[in-house]
Design a protein around this motif. Sequence first.
Motif, PDB file in Angstrom:
ATOM      1  N   MET A   1       0.855  -1.178   0.000  1.00 44.41           N
ATOM      2  CA  MET A   1       0.000   0.000   0.000  1.00 44.41           C
ATOM      3  C   MET A   1       0.897   1.236   0.000  1.00 44.41           C
ATOM      4  O   MET A   1       1.913   1.257   0.666  1.00 44.41           O
ATOM      5  N   PHE A   2       0.510   2.236  -0.740  1.00 44.10           N
ATOM      6  CA  PHE A   2       1.299   3.462  -0.786  1.00 44.10           C
ATOM      7  C   PHE A   2       0.524   4.602  -0.152  1.00 44.10           C
ATOM      8  O   PHE A   2      -0.697   4.600  -0.118  1.00 44.10           O
ATOM      9  N   PHE A   3       1.249   5.580   0.323  1.00 42.93           N
ATOM     10  CA  PHE A   3       0.671   6.740   1.000  1.00 42.93           C
ATOM     11  C   PHE A   3       0.521   7.874  -0.001  1.00 42.93           C
ATOM     12  O   PHE A   3       1.475   8.250  -0.672  1.00 42.93           O
ATOM     13  N   VAL A   4      -0.688   8.397  -0.135  1.00 43.73           N
ATOM     14  CA  VAL A   4      -0.944   9.529  -1.022  1.00 43.73           C
ATOM     15  C   VAL A   4      -0.813  10.807  -0.189  1.00 43.73           C
ATOM     16  O   VAL A   4      -1.531  10.973   0.796  1.00 43.73           O
ATOM     17  N   PRO A   5       0.093  11.702  -0.553  1.00 37.71           N
ATOM     18  CA  PRO A   5       0.262  12.931   0.242  1.00 37.71           C
ATOM     19  C   PRO A   5      -1.005  13.785   0.279  1.00 37.71           C
ATOM     20  O   PRO A   5      -1.841  13.740  -0.630  1.00 37.71           O
ATOM     21  N   THR A   6      -1.110  14.559   1.317  1.00 37.09           N
ATOM     22  CA  THR A   6      -2.286  15.401   1.531  1.00 37.09           C
ATOM     23  C   THR A   6      -2.458  16.416   0.409  1.00 37.09           C
ATOM     24  O   THR A   6      -3.576  16.677  -0.025  1.00 37.09           O
ATOM     25  N   TRP A   7      -1.360  16.973  -0.055  1.00 34.79           N
ATOM     26  CA  TRP A   7      -1.480  18.054  -1.042  1.00 34.79           C
ATOM     27  C   TRP A   7      -2.051  17.567  -2.372  1.00 34.79           C
ATOM     28  O   TRP A   7      -2.691  18.337  -3.085  1.00 34.79           O
ATOM     29  N   ILE A   8      -1.854  16.303  -2.702  1.00 33.59           N
ATOM     30  CA  ILE A   8      -2.401  15.782  -3.960  1.00 33.59           C
ATOM     31  C   ILE A   8      -3.928  15.725  -3.891  1.00 33.59           C
ATOM     32  O   ILE A   8      -4.622  16.194  -4.794  1.00 33.59           O
ATOM     33  N   SER A   9      -4.452  15.154  -2.811  1.00 32.94           N
ATOM     34  CA  SER A   9      -5.913  15.087  -2.654  1.00 32.94           C
ATOM     35  C   SER A   9      -6.520  16.477  -2.560  1.00 32.94           C
ATOM     36  O   SER A   9      -7.559  16.752  -3.176  1.00 32.94           O
ATOM     37  N   ASN A  10      -5.872  17.366  -1.814  1.00 30.55           N
ATOM     38  CA  ASN A  10      -6.406  18.726  -1.683  1.00 30.55           C
ATOM     39  C   ASN A  10      -6.360  19.474  -3.002  1.00 30.55           C
ATOM     40  O   ASN A  10      -7.267  20.245  -3.315  1.00 30.55           O
ATOM     41  N   PHE A  11      -5.326  19.267  -3.799  1.00 24.19           N
ATOM     42  CA  PHE A  11      -5.231  19.913  -5.104  1.00 24.19           C
ATOM     43  C   PHE A  11      -6.367  19.434  -6.016  1.00 24.19           C
ATOM     44  O   PHE A  11      -6.976  20.240  -6.725  1.00 24.19           O
ATOM     45  N   ILE A  12      -6.667  18.157  -5.975  1.00 21.08           N
ATOM     46  CA  ILE A  12      -7.767  17.621  -6.794  1.00 21.08           C
ATOM     47  C   ILE A  12      -9.110  18.165  -6.305  1.00 21.08           C
ATOM     48  O   ILE A  12      -9.973  18.537  -7.106  1.00 21.08           O
ATOM     49  N   PHE A  13      -9.300  18.231  -4.980  1.00 17.54           N
ATOM     50  CA  PHE A  13     -10.544  18.795  -4.446  1.00 17.54           C
ATOM     51  C   PHE A  13     -10.698  20.263  -4.826  1.00 17.54           C
ATOM     52  O   PHE A  13     -11.789  20.710  -5.191  1.00 17.54           O
ATOM     53  N   LEU A  14      -9.622  21.039  -4.766  1.00 15.42           N
ATOM     54  CA  LEU A  14      -9.705  22.452  -5.135  1.00 15.42           C
ATOM     55  C   LEU A  14      -9.940  22.615  -6.645  1.00 15.42           C
ATOM     56  O   LEU A  14     -10.653  23.531  -7.066  1.00 15.42           O
ATOM     57  N   GLY A  15      -9.368  21.738  -7.449  1.00 12.55           N
ATOM     58  CA  GLY A  15      -9.648  21.763  -8.888  1.00 12.55           C
ATOM     59  C   GLY A  15     -11.106  21.444  -9.177  1.00 12.55           C
ATOM     60  O   GLY A  15     -11.735  22.058 -10.049  1.00 12.55           O
ATOM     61  N   THR A  16     -11.656  20.494  -8.444  1.00 13.05           N
ATOM     62  CA  THR A  16     -13.074  20.159  -8.590  1.00 13.05           C
ATOM     63  C   THR A  16     -13.946  21.330  -8.160  1.00 13.05           C
ATOM     64  O   THR A  16     -14.966  21.622  -8.793  1.00 13.05           O
TER      65      THR A  16
ATOM     66  N   VAL B   1     -10.770  11.887  -6.742  1.00 13.74           N
ATOM     67  CA  VAL B   1     -10.774  11.555  -8.168  1.00 13.74           C
ATOM     68  C   VAL B   1     -12.191  11.296  -8.664  1.00 13.74           C
ATOM     69  O   VAL B   1     -12.560  11.729  -9.763  1.00 13.74           O
ATOM     70  N   SER B   2     -13.002  10.624  -7.867  1.00 15.47           N
ATOM     71  CA  SER B   2     -14.380  10.361  -8.300  1.00 15.47           C
ATOM     72  C   SER B   2     -15.186  11.652  -8.393  1.00 15.47           C
ATOM     73  O   SER B   2     -15.992  11.815  -9.325  1.00 15.47           O
ATOM     74  N   CYS B   3     -14.974  12.594  -7.484  1.00 16.46           N
ATOM     75  CA  CYS B   3     -15.657  13.892  -7.577  1.00 16.46           C
ATOM     76  C   CYS B   3     -15.218  14.647  -8.826  1.00 16.46           C
ATOM     77  O   CYS B   3     -16.038  15.262  -9.508  1.00 16.46           O
ATOM     78  N   LEU B   4     -13.925  14.608  -9.119  1.00 16.36           N
ATOM     79  CA  LEU B   4     -13.418  15.288 -10.312  1.00 16.36           C
ATOM     80  C   LEU B   4     -13.988  14.672 -11.585  1.00 16.36           C
ATOM     81  O   LEU B   4     -14.427  15.395 -12.492  1.00 16.36           O
ATOM     82  N   ILE B   5     -14.031  13.372 -11.660  1.00 12.92           N
ATOM     83  CA  ILE B   5     -14.592  12.698 -12.844  1.00 12.92           C
ATOM     84  C   ILE B   5     -16.073  13.026 -13.002  1.00 12.92           C
ATOM     85  O   ILE B   5     -16.550  13.285 -14.106  1.00 12.92           O
ATOM     86  N   TRP B   6     -16.787  13.056 -11.895  1.00 21.12           N
ATOM     87  CA  TRP B   6     -18.214  13.369 -11.947  1.00 21.12           C
ATOM     88  C   TRP B   6     -18.443  14.793 -12.461  1.00 21.12           C
ATOM     89  O   TRP B   6     -19.311  15.038 -13.301  1.00 21.12           O
ATOM     90  N   MET B   7     -17.644  15.746 -11.987  1.00 24.52           N
ATOM     91  CA  MET B   7     -17.802  17.128 -12.443  1.00 24.52           C
ATOM     92  C   MET B   7     -17.367  17.287 -13.897  1.00 24.52           C
ATOM     93  O   MET B   7     -17.948  18.079 -14.639  1.00 24.52           O
TER      94      MET B   7
END
Length: 90
Positions: A1-16, A70-76
Amino acid sequence: MFFVPTWISNFIFLGTCWLSGYQLVQLKRANPVTSIPFVMILFCMAMVVVVARMNKDSPWLSLAFFLVAVSCLIWMIRRLRLLPPRKPIR
């Protein structure tokens, strides 16, 4: 299992959030508060705070936040295709 950094998820949420705001402006509804893009903006802003507070050490939790982002971004993005086409300015 790999760790996804916080800034990646937050960047995707802010893009969405930005994409939802663009859709909200393009729709020009009489009551924008009841529309899906407005609810998605609120959800993404809340998730930015939750991810920043909760995403510390658990790789499973970081992966879950990443998949939600990622699912929120794809949906939008799919909803963006439903917008009416822009008319050329004459």
